[in-house]
Design an enzyme around this catalytic site. Structure first.
Site, short mmCIF file in Angstrom:
data_model
loop_
_atom_site.label_atom_id
_atom_site.label_comp_id
_atom_site.label_asym_id
_atom_site.label_seq_id
_atom_site.Cartn_x
_atom_site.Cartn_y
_atom_site.Cartn_z
CB VAL A 11 0.37 5.73 4.62
CG1 VAL A 11 0.86 4.71 5.63
CG2 VAL A 11 0.90 7.11 4.98
CE1 TYR A 264 13.74 26.90 -0.84
CE2 TYR A 264 12.38 24.94 -0.92
CZ TYR A 264 12.88 26.07 -1.52
OH TYR A 264 12.51 26.37 -2.80
CB CYS A 273 0.55 14.95 7.88
SG CYS A 273 -0.14 13.46 7.16
CE LYS A 276 -3.88 13.86 8.86
NZ LYS A 276 -3.38 13.15 10.02
P1 NAD Z 1 -5.19 8.54 1.83
O1 NAD Z 1 -6.42 9.36 1.86
O2 NAD Z 1 -4.22 8.73 0.72
O3 NAD Z 1 -5.58 6.99 1.87
C1 NAD Z 1 -6.52 6.46 2.75
C2 NAD Z 1 -7.17 5.25 2.09
O4 NAD Z 1 -8.03 4.59 3.03
C3 NAD Z 1 -8.05 5.59 0.88
O5 NAD Z 1 -7.66 4.83 -0.23
C4 NAD Z 1 -9.47 5.23 1.33
O6 NAD Z 1 -10.31 4.76 0.29
C5 NAD Z 1 -9.17 4.11 2.32
N1 NAD Z 1 -10.26 3.84 3.25
C6 NAD Z 1 -11.06 4.74 3.90
N2 NAD Z 1 -11.94 4.07 4.68
C7 NAD Z 1 -11.70 2.74 4.52
C8 NAD Z 1 -12.27 1.56 5.07
N3 NAD Z 1 -13.28 1.62 5.94
N4 NAD Z 1 -11.77 0.37 4.68
C9 NAD Z 1 -10.74 0.30 3.78
N5 NAD Z 1 -10.16 1.38 3.23
C10 NAD Z 1 -10.62 2.59 3.60
O7 NAD Z 1 -4.47 8.79 3.23
P2 NAD Z 1 -2.89 8.72 3.53
O8 NAD Z 1 -2.23 9.96 3.06
O9 NAD Z 1 -2.38 7.41 3.09
O10 NAD Z 1 -2.88 8.80 5.12
C11 NAD Z 1 -3.28 7.70 5.90
C12 NAD Z 1 -2.88 7.96 7.34
O11 NAD Z 1 -1.44 8.00 7.43
C13 NAD Z 1 -3.35 9.27 7.92
O12 NAD Z 1 -3.64 9.10 9.28
C14 NAD Z 1 -2.15 10.19 7.78
O13 NAD Z 1 -2.14 11.21 8.77
C15 NAD Z 1 -1.00 9.24 8.01
N6 NAD Z 1 0.27 9.61 7.37
C16 NAD Z 1 0.28 10.08 6.09
C17 NAD Z 1 1.49 10.39 5.47
C18 NAD Z 1 1.54 10.92 4.06
O14 NAD Z 1 2.64 11.26 3.61
N7 NAD Z 1 0.44 11.01 3.33
C19 NAD Z 1 2.69 10.19 6.17
C20 NAD Z 1 2.64 9.71 7.47
C21 NAD Z 1 1.42 9.41 8.06
C1 UGA Z 2 5.84 15.35 6.40
C2 UGA Z 2 7.02 14.88 7.26
O1 UGA Z 2 8.26 15.36 6.68
C3 UGA Z 2 7.06 13.34 7.35
O2 UGA Z 2 8.08 12.94 8.24
C4 UGA Z 2 5.70 12.86 7.89
O3 UGA Z 2 5.66 11.45 7.94
C5 UGA Z 2 4.61 13.36 6.98
O4 UGA Z 2 4.64 14.81 6.93
C6 UGA Z 2 3.24 13.00 7.46
O5 UGA Z 2 3.02 12.74 8.63
O6 UGA Z 2 2.37 13.06 6.60
P1 UGA Z 2 5.38 15.56 3.80
O7 UGA Z 2 4.13 16.27 4.22
O8 UGA Z 2 5.30 14.52 2.77
O9 UGA Z 2 6.07 14.88 5.08
O10 UGA Z 2 6.39 16.65 3.24
P2 UGA Z 2 7.62 17.53 3.76
O11 UGA Z 2 8.75 17.25 2.87
O12 UGA Z 2 7.83 17.43 5.22
O13 UGA Z 2 7.09 18.99 3.41
C7 UGA Z 2 5.91 19.52 4.02
C8 UGA Z 2 5.77 20.96 3.61
O14 UGA Z 2 6.78 21.77 4.21
C9 UGA Z 2 5.91 21.19 2.09
O15 UGA Z 2 4.97 22.15 1.68
C10 UGA Z 2 7.33 21.69 1.95
O16 UGA Z 2 7.54 22.44 0.80
C11 UGA Z 2 7.45 22.53 3.22
N1 UGA Z 2 8.85 22.75 3.67
C12 UGA Z 2 9.65 21.71 4.01
C13 UGA Z 2 9.31 24.05 3.80
O17 UGA Z 2 8.58 25.01 3.53
N2 UGA Z 2 10.59 24.26 4.22
C14 UGA Z 2 11.42 23.23 4.55
O18 UGA Z 2 12.59 23.50 4.92
C15 UGA Z 2 10.93 21.91 4.44
#
Ligand code: NAD
Ligand code: UGA
Length: 488
Positions: A11, A264, A273, A276
């Protein structure tokens, strides 16, 4: 404006990079020094070792040293910063609640630095991490305890999907800002000026708690769609003959009130996400004394789905996994990413190993290094020595007794011919993603085919060995039942 992004993972890095495209001065900070060093090179190969997203390395290298700066020390940049974005990982605890320990470390560190500011200009601290409802209020309390002055807190959840991080950040469907007053809304409006009054993007200003809730409801509703299709639509098409899964989807989702997204069918939704966040929402609602039956069912259906085809292989195909070699295609939780967090492949490997397979022949176009480095280390579990890694799908299939397709990588769509020319029946193809539209060719050649969302198809010439045709039996039983109950 001057912005600091704390946490540079999936993110934080796209967020920092895209903000820098709009001419803001962005400092991207992380405690992980090796990660920061990799980003500072500006080289795609280095950046993609940590976050592999289409177009991201280009945005980083184009803005590096101009508008975008990477650092492991923000002590010198806090002074006149307008906004801090917290993009820290918030993994689940064992009881399903959210582990905010990394987040707490980050905000305490920040509070210490901000309390020493000489310049007392307004600063907004923004939660982009997905955090439990009430965390913006906690952030406010922590800052007050540190003696920070003239600050506001905000919740600005992230909705991007992996594989689409850059486009999702450039053109989100909505920007949700939860804050307490005009001063802070105004700062964020300036920062996001490209989205305010946009004809297509919903720019919503609300309370911090509403913004936090919007994120949880969004993710759990999306998972509910998937679990409905996996737990109801796919089950029907698996149990009854002559139901075409793809037609079923089209027929149902033609209704504009019904989402096409989520239809799908798959071997379970993975990723960092969905699992969790639904667990966390269950925990938060239980904690508030409210029932969570629907959410619990959605979660259970999704977890069960990850190994359901293996159970079907045993019961419907009569397949015995003990001492067999299984090719596993796809390790990441979905196509176009190397991320394996909560991937179905993790549960598939666990299930196959527990059933005594002699070898798992793995292939994934992007996630092989990730798998070896972070998930299947034989030093942690000696059984992982049974996993071998291959350079292509065809190499993984060679010499195997069965195949499991776990990820929807496009390149797996054309595999029927490869399977037919590489191995010979008796052979079982387990398709967790409905990737082989031309599976008839395999069945005609004697291969057994078991897809999610479809009935078991026994290879031609092997039907007698498989016993009765369950689907036809079920329809006959239903028809008899209807006739029995029909008025004379
Ligand atoms: P990530 O694990 O990829 O990245 C988190 C980063 O934070 C790491 O690089 C880590 O080293 C750093 N970090 C940890 N503690 C720290 C500190 N004290 N100071 C500075 N840096 C620190 O996590 P992510 O996937 O980017 O997710 C971040 C948040 O966004 C989560 O709450 C997740 O639920 C949310 N989110 C993720 C996605 C996604 O697609 N991955 C989408 C929407 C929301
Ligand atoms: C998901 C949400 O789509 C984002 O909007 C959100 O920000 C993000 O979580 C988050 O909070 O981390 P992401 O996990 O990147 O995004 O991926 P998706 O494309 O949503 O797929 C999630 C899982 O569902 C994958 O394993 C995918 O293959 C599966 N999926 C998706 C299905 O099995 N069927 C579907 O129709 C769509």
């Amino acid at each position: 404006m001057k912005i600091v992004v704390i946490g540079t993972g999936y993110v934080g890095l796209p967020h920092a990079a895209v903000l820098s495209e709009y001419g803001h001065e962005v400092y991207a900070y992380d405690i992980d020094a090796t990660r920061i060093a990799a980003y500072q090179t500006g080289q795609a190969s280095e950046i993609e070792r940590y976050v592999n997203e289409p177009g991201l390395a280009d945005v980083v290298s184009e803005n590096l040293g101009r508008y975008l700066f990477f650092t492991t020390d923000i002590a010198n940049v806090v002074e006149d910063t307008d906004a801090f974005f917290l993009c820290i990982n918030t993994p689940p605890n064992r009881d399903g609640s959210t582990d905010i320990s990394f987040y707490l470390d980050a905000i305490n560190h920040l509070g210490g630095l901000l309390s020493k500011r000489e310049n007392k200009q307004r600063v907004v601290l923004v939660n982009k991490s997905t955090v439990p409802i009430g965390t913006a209020r906690l952030l406010e309390t922590v800052m007050k305890e540190h003696g920070v002055e003239n600050f506001g807190v905000a919740s600005n959840p992230e909705f991007l999907a992996q594989g689409n991080a850059v486009e999702g950040s450039r053109r989100p469907d909505r920007v949700v800002i939860g804050a307490d007053g005009e001063d802070d809304f105004k700062i964020l409006r300036r920062l996001y000026s490209q989205f305010v009054n946009h004809v297509r993007i919903r720019y919503l200003e609300t309370t911090p708690e509403t913004a936090e809730a919007i994120k949880y409801i969004s993710n759990t509703l999306l998972l509910t769609y998937i679990s409905f299709w996996n737990g109801v639509g796919a089950r029907l098409a698996e149990a009854m003959p002559n139901i075409r899964m793809e037609d079923l989807k089209i027929g149902v989702t033609a209704d504009a009130r019904i989402s096409t997204w989520g239809s799908y069918v798959s071997n379970g939704a993975g990723g960092s996400c969905f699992g969790k966040d639904i667990q966390s929402l269950i925990y938060q609602l239980n904690h508030a004394g409210r029932s969570t039956d629907l959410l619990q069912a959605v979660y259970n259906i999704n977890e069960y789905q990850k190994t359901y085809i293996i159970d079907r292989a045993i019961h419907e195909a009569g397949f015995k996994f003990n001492q067999k070699s299984v090719a596993l295609l796809g390790l990441s939780f979905k196509k176009r990413t190397n991320d394996m967090r909560d991937s179905a492949a993790l549960r598939v490997v666990e299930s196959l190993l527990s059933r005594g397979v002699s070898e798992i022949r793995a292939y994934d176009p992007l996630a092989m290094i990730e798998a070896q480095r972070n998930w299947f280390n034989p030093e942690k579990n000696y059984l992982f020595e049974r996993i071998t890694y291959h350079d292509s799908a065809v190499e993984a299939i060679q010499g195997s007794d069965a195949l499991y397709i776990s990820t929807d990588w496009e390149e797996f769509r054309g595999l029927s011919r490869t399977i037919k020319t590489t191995v010979a029946p008796p052979y079982l193809v387990m398709d967790g993603r409905r990737m082989l539209p031309d599976f008839d060719m395999l069945v005609d050649a004697g291969f057994d085919y078991l897809p999610v969302g479809g009935p078991m198809a026994h290879g031609r010439g092997r039907e007698s060995m498989a016993g009765q045709d369950n689907g036809r039996d079920i329809v006959a039983a239903l028809t008899n039942d209807l006739l029995r109950k029909a008025p004379a």
